[in-house]
Design a protein around this motif. Structure first.
Motif, PDB file in Angstrom:
ATOM      1  N   PHE A  31      46.289  42.929  43.367  1.00 24.91           N
ATOM      2  CA  PHE A  31      45.364  42.056  42.655  1.00 24.91           C
ATOM      3  C   PHE A  31      43.967  42.658  42.772  1.00 24.91           C
ATOM      4  N   PRO A  32      43.104  42.560  41.779  1.00 23.20           N
ATOM      5  CA  PRO A  32      43.262  41.793  40.543  1.00 23.20           C
ATOM      6  C   PRO A  32      43.989  42.516  39.411  1.00 23.20           C
ATOM      7  N   ASN A  73      46.571  36.967  46.056  1.00 26.55           N
ATOM      8  CA  ASN A  73      46.195  36.345  44.798  1.00 26.55           C
ATOM      9  C   ASN A  73      45.092  35.342  45.098  1.00 26.55           C
ATOM     10  N   HIS A  78      40.298  35.306  40.258  1.00 27.40           N
ATOM     11  CA  HIS A  78      40.990  35.157  38.981  1.00 27.40           C
ATOM     12  C   HIS A  78      40.137  34.344  38.009  1.00 27.40           C
ATOM     13  N   TYR A 133      46.781  40.680  37.465  1.00 23.55           N
ATOM     14  CA  TYR A 133      46.540  39.571  36.539  1.00 23.55           C
ATOM     15  C   TYR A 133      46.747  40.036  35.104  1.00 23.55           C
ATOM     16  N   CYS A 174      43.934  41.563  33.054  1.00 26.68           N
ATOM     17  CA  CYS A 174      43.396  42.876  33.418  1.00 26.68           C
ATOM     18  C   CYS A 174      44.303  43.993  32.918  1.00 26.68           C
TER      19      CYS A 174
END
Length: 208
Positions: free
Chosen positions: A77-78, A44, A49, A81, A84
């Motif tokens: 990730f991403p 992360n 982000h 998130y 997304c």
């Protein structure tokens, strides 16, 4: 649709946080409406982000490959998130693309939808294949399929026949979920293997 390609991966493999950040910033400068990110990490990374949050705040949709780490790794990730859309991969027979325990479409509650991710003809680095193309597999091939369908929908939305515009991430997510083909109808929706199901382009576009 116009395609803008930002190369953020090295010639051999892997990339850097700085390169991905620069790619997202560059995409924003071009005025894109959708960003497809076909890469992933188990980490992360706050800086990535933040860039994605910036894109979403400008009403840009970010569609990501869920990752190829199989059941053990979970959604990467991403894609993980909430800003997304996480896309997994299935075979032509509607099975989760799964090669071995650590190589297959990622599984997890963050998964939104799945799309075909096997036997996909795509461009390929010419130093690795002189033809410049090769059939690929995985979530990195499934995510662009969803991106293409969304691009068609946005074009239709904003044309003379558009009557149900998709303007927010929640609207897009709801449209994808409500029109997807549920691959596990006897299980609670969404399920960690297919999310809300396989994207159904005809139904998705009919709703626009």
């Amino acid at each position: 649709a116009d395609l803008y390609v930002a190369k953020v991966i090295r010639r051999s493999s892997g990339g850097t946080v700085g390169a991905l950040r620069a790619g997202i910033k560059w995409a924003l400068q071009q005025g894109v409406h959708i960003i497809n990110i076909s890469l992933g990490s188990g980490q992360n990374i706050a800086a990535i982000h933040d860039e994605i949050r910036t894109a979403v705040s400008r009403e840009i949709f970010v569609i990501c490959a869920a990752g190829n780490g199989g059941e053990a790794a979970g959604v990467a990730f991403p894609a993980r998130y909430e800003e997304c859309l996480a896309v997994g991969a299935v075979t032509a027979q509607n099975h989760r693309w799964d090669v071995e325990p650590n190589l297959g479409s990622a599984v997890g509650q963050a998964l939104d939808v799945v799309a075909l991710g096997e036997g996909i003809l795509s461009t390929f680095p010419p130093h690795l294949d002189a033809s410049g193309e090769r059939k690929g597999r995985g979530t990195s091939l499934a995510a662009p399929f969803v991106t293409g369908v969304v691009a068609l929908a946005l074009a239709k939305d904003r044309g003379p026949t558009g009557n149900n515009p998709i303007e927010t991430l929640n609207q897009l997510r709801n449209r994808l979920q409500s029109t997807a083909t549920d691959l596990l109808p006897d299980e609670p929706d969404p399920d960690p293997e297919f999310g809300h199901g396989r994207i159904n382009p005809a139904s998705f576009l009919a709703e626009v």
